[in-house]
Structure formats: C-alpha cells, structure tokens
Design a protein around this motif. Sequence first.
Motif, PDB file in Angstrom:
ATOM      1  N   MET A 139       0.828  -1.208   0.000  1.00  0.00           N
ATOM      2  CA  MET A 139       0.000   0.000   0.000  1.00  0.00           C
ATOM      3  C   MET A 139       0.861   1.256   0.000  1.00  0.00           C
ATOM      4  N   GLN A 140       1.861   1.283   0.865  1.00  0.00           N
ATOM      5  CA  GLN A 140       2.694   2.485   0.987  1.00  0.00           C
ATOM      6  C   GLN A 140       3.520   2.731  -0.275  1.00  0.00           C
ATOM      7  N   THR A 141       3.986   1.664  -0.893  1.00  0.00           N
ATOM      8  CA  THR A 141       4.741   1.825  -2.131  1.00  0.00           C
ATOM      9  C   THR A 141       3.851   2.426  -3.216  1.00  0.00           C
ATOM     10  N   LEU A 142       2.636   1.921  -3.328  1.00  0.00           N
ATOM     11  CA  LEU A 142       1.684   2.503  -4.278  1.00  0.00           C
ATOM     12  C   LEU A 142       1.395   3.961  -3.924  1.00  0.00           C
ATOM     13  N   GLY A 143       1.316   4.259  -2.624  1.00  0.00           N
ATOM     14  CA  GLY A 143       1.032   5.623  -2.205  1.00  0.00           C
ATOM     15  C   GLY A 143       2.109   6.607  -2.615  1.00  0.00           C
ATOM     16  N   VAL A 144       3.369   6.185  -2.511  1.00  0.00           N
ATOM     17  CA  VAL A 144       4.477   7.055  -2.935  1.00  0.00           C
ATOM     18  C   VAL A 144       4.352   7.361  -4.421  1.00  0.00           C
ATOM     19  N   LEU A 145       4.053   6.343  -5.223  1.00  0.00           N
ATOM     20  CA  LEU A 145       3.912   6.542  -6.663  1.00  0.00           C
ATOM     21  C   LEU A 145       2.670   7.368  -6.998  1.00  0.00           C
ATOM     22  N   PHE A 146       1.531   6.957  -6.458  1.00  0.00           N
ATOM     23  CA  PHE A 146       0.277   7.579  -6.858  1.00  0.00           C
ATOM     24  C   PHE A 146       0.114   8.993  -6.300  1.00  0.00           C
ATOM     25  N   GLY A 147       0.749   9.274  -5.154  1.00  0.00           N
ATOM     26  CA  GLY A 147       0.674  10.639  -4.634  1.00  0.00           C
ATOM     27  C   GLY A 147       1.234  11.635  -5.632  1.00  0.00           C
ATOM     28  N   GLY A 148       2.412  11.337  -6.165  1.00  0.00           N
ATOM     29  CA  GLY A 148       3.009  12.216  -7.166  1.00  0.00           C
ATOM     30  C   GLY A 148       2.213  12.259  -8.444  1.00  0.00           C
ATOM     31  N   VAL A 149       1.682  11.102  -8.864  1.00  0.00           N
ATOM     32  CA  VAL A 149       0.869  11.051 -10.074  1.00  0.00           C
ATOM     33  C   VAL A 149      -0.348  11.966  -9.952  1.00  0.00           C
ATOM     34  N   VAL A 150      -1.052  11.861  -8.828  1.00  0.00           N
ATOM     35  CA  VAL A 150      -2.266  12.656  -8.633  1.00  0.00           C
ATOM     36  C   VAL A 150      -1.937  14.144  -8.586  1.00  0.00           C
ATOM     37  N   ARG A 151      -0.850  14.484  -7.902  1.00  0.00           N
ATOM     38  CA  ARG A 151      -0.462  15.906  -7.825  1.00  0.00           C
ATOM     39  C   ARG A 151      -0.201  16.484  -9.214  1.00  0.00           C
ATOM     40  N   LEU A 152       0.406  15.697 -10.091  1.00  0.00           N
ATOM     41  CA  LEU A 152       0.671  16.169 -11.450  1.00  0.00           C
ATOM     42  C   LEU A 152      -0.588  16.161 -12.316  1.00  0.00           C
ATOM     43  N   ALA A 153      -1.438  15.153 -12.104  1.00  0.00           N
ATOM     44  CA  ALA A 153      -2.567  14.959 -13.012  1.00  0.00           C
ATOM     45  C   ALA A 153      -3.704  15.949 -12.801  1.00  0.00           C
ATOM     46  N   VAL A 154      -4.050  16.232 -11.551  1.00  0.00           N
ATOM     47  CA  VAL A 154      -5.262  17.014 -11.277  1.00  0.00           C
ATOM     48  C   VAL A 154      -5.283  18.369 -11.987  1.00  0.00           C
ATOM     49  N   PRO A 155      -4.175  19.140 -12.004  1.00  0.00           N
ATOM     50  CA  PRO A 155      -4.238  20.429 -12.707  1.00  0.00           C
ATOM     51  C   PRO A 155      -4.368  20.297 -14.230  1.00  0.00           C
ATOM     52  N   ARG A 156      -4.096  19.119 -14.757  1.00  0.00           N
ATOM     53  CA  ARG A 156      -4.120  18.906 -16.199  1.00  0.00           C
ATOM     54  C   ARG A 156      -5.461  18.394 -16.705  1.00  0.00           C
ATOM     55  N   LEU A 157      -6.369  18.065 -15.802  1.00  0.00           N
ATOM     56  CA  LEU A 157      -7.591  17.392 -16.213  1.00  0.00           C
ATOM     57  C   LEU A 157      -8.504  18.319 -17.006  1.00  0.00           C
ATOM     58  N   GLY A 158      -8.927  17.839 -18.168  1.00  0.00           N
ATOM     59  CA  GLY A 158      -9.971  18.520 -18.910  1.00  0.00           C
ATOM     60  C   GLY A 158     -11.332  18.087 -18.413  1.00  0.00           C
ATOM     61  N   THR A 159     -12.363  18.646 -18.973  1.00  0.00           N
ATOM     62  CA  THR A 159     -13.723  18.348 -18.510  1.00  0.00           C
ATOM     63  C   THR A 159     -14.048  16.867 -18.647  1.00  0.00           C
ATOM     64  N   ALA A 160     -13.742  16.294 -19.792  1.00  0.00           N
ATOM     65  CA  ALA A 160     -14.101  14.893 -20.042  1.00  0.00           C
ATOM     66  C   ALA A 160     -13.308  13.953 -19.132  1.00  0.00           C
ATOM     67  N   SER A 161     -11.995  14.180 -19.008  1.00  0.00           N
ATOM     68  CA  SER A 161     -11.178  13.286 -18.182  1.00  0.00           C
ATOM     69  C   SER A 161     -11.531  13.430 -16.706  1.00  0.00           C
ATOM     70  N   ARG A 162     -11.838  14.650 -16.260  1.00  0.00           N
ATOM     71  CA  ARG A 162     -12.250  14.834 -14.864  1.00  0.00           C
ATOM     72  C   ARG A 162     -13.559  14.084 -14.595  1.00  0.00           C
ATOM     73  N   LYS A 163     -14.483  14.194 -15.521  1.00  0.00           N
ATOM     74  CA  LYS A 163     -15.765  13.500 -15.360  1.00  0.00           C
ATOM     75  C   LYS A 163     -15.555  11.993 -15.306  1.00  0.00           C
ATOM     76  N   ARG A 164     -14.654  11.479 -16.136  1.00  0.00           N
ATOM     77  CA  ARG A 164     -14.382  10.043 -16.163  1.00  0.00           C
ATOM     78  C   ARG A 164     -13.785   9.582 -14.835  1.00  0.00           C
ATOM     79  N   ILE A 165     -12.858  10.349 -14.291  1.00  0.00           N
ATOM     80  CA  ILE A 165     -12.236   9.971 -13.022  1.00  0.00           C
ATOM     81  C   ILE A 165     -13.235  10.075 -11.873  1.00  0.00           C
ATOM     82  N   LEU A 166     -14.049  11.118 -11.857  1.00  0.00           N
ATOM     83  CA  LEU A 166     -15.039  11.258 -10.792  1.00  0.00           C
ATOM     84  C   LEU A 166     -16.045  10.115 -10.827  1.00  0.00           C
ATOM     85  N   SER A 167     -16.423   9.693 -12.022  1.00  0.00           N
ATOM     86  CA  SER A 167     -17.343   8.561 -12.142  1.00  0.00           C
ATOM     87  C   SER A 167     -16.713   7.282 -11.600  1.00  0.00           C
TER      88      SER A 167
END
Length: 216
Positions: free
Chosen positions: A88-116
């Motif tokens: 879990m913690q290893t995934l957290g180290v990877l995914f924490g950085g991924v999410v920090r980079l991804a969220v500001p880049r999300l367009g309307t369609a991709s944000r909707k897909r992730i929220l769903s």
Amino acid sequence: MPVPSSAPTEHKLLRDTVRQKIHEAIMDGTLEPGERLNDDELIAWLGVSRTPIREALSQLARAGLIEMAPNRYTRVTTPDPTEVIEAMQTLGVLFGGVVRLAVPRLGTASRKRILSALDKTITELEAHDVPAVNRDALGVFALYVDECGNENLQRVCQDTMDGLAFRLRLPNLDELLDWDQMTEDFRRLRAATADGDNIAAELATEAIHMLPGEKR
C-alpha cells in the motif's frame, strides 16, 4: 559503425504478446494465486516456443506477479497479509506524485471520467465489496497515471503497479485495513479532484495508502 536497428524483432513481439496474455490471465483470475505454471502447458496454450515464454515469465516475476525458484517451481504470486501495508505504501508514494501532477491537467471529459470511477469505488467501499474494490480501485489511479503527463513516472507505474496491487487481493482486506477511514479518504480525493486542488488530492491519496505524516 553500423547503427543498430530500433525496429522491434519478431522475437521481441512474441515475448511481449506472451507476457500480455499471461498478465491478463493473472489479473482477471483465470490463473489463480499459487497456481503452478508448466512450460509445456503454456506452450500448448500460447502456441509459441519455450524461449519467449521464459522471457515473459521472468519479466512478470520482476513485476511481482510470478514467483520463480530454479528447478522447483514457477507459480502465480500468492498475496501475503504481512505485505499489505508495504505494498500500500509503495503505491502511495507513486500515486501521490501522479495525482499531484494529473489534477491540474484534467480537462472536462477526463475529470468527469475519473469522478465517475471514484463514485463507483466509493460505493463499493461503502458496501464492503472487497473483490470489487480490489478490481476497481487500481483502475481509478490508472486514470490519473494516464493524465499525469510525465512519461518516466508513467513507465514506472506501468511496470510496478499491477504487481503491487495484486498483493492486496486478499478476501479479508477490509479486516486488515481501516476500511472506514479509507472510504473517507476516497471521498476526500473525489472532492479535491472535483475542486482541482492537487495538493489536497495528493494528501488524500497518500492517506488512502497508509503513508504516515498527515494529521487527521
């Protein structure tokens, strides 16, 4: 000096095809944890020679999906409850950085897909549907990986996240973790993603994956 060709060889393509088929069979449960993999049976199933099969199995072993002991066994990895927190913690180290980079880049369609996808996983968490969470939670973060825009990080995640997530596929996972807190942290991740707050989303992701340091 002759320049080596970068074109993929037929042998490499065979190895990659074999790896993908075995990978899919492990992840969808066709090949079960602990199941022994026999070369002759794999040859009959996949219709290829022994060499690309052994190379594919070695790659899957490096990814954590296969366990190999020379002259003893080759088998699908069996998840171990004692490894849950570390995975879990290893995934957290990877995914924490991924999410920090991804969220500001999300367009309307991709944000909707992730929220769903988050809504679906939160519903499964609330229902304590462990098999569904095991199946779908990784898919949520794979969507963030696709959107993070960092090719190096994407490659690292693609090489490691399935093997790590497979180690969490335990029928009693909800008894090994603070399930209610994880459900709440997924709700926090959803809210932060909807708001475009990448720092809050990163902290929620790290909390989901049991990383210490944040005061709750």
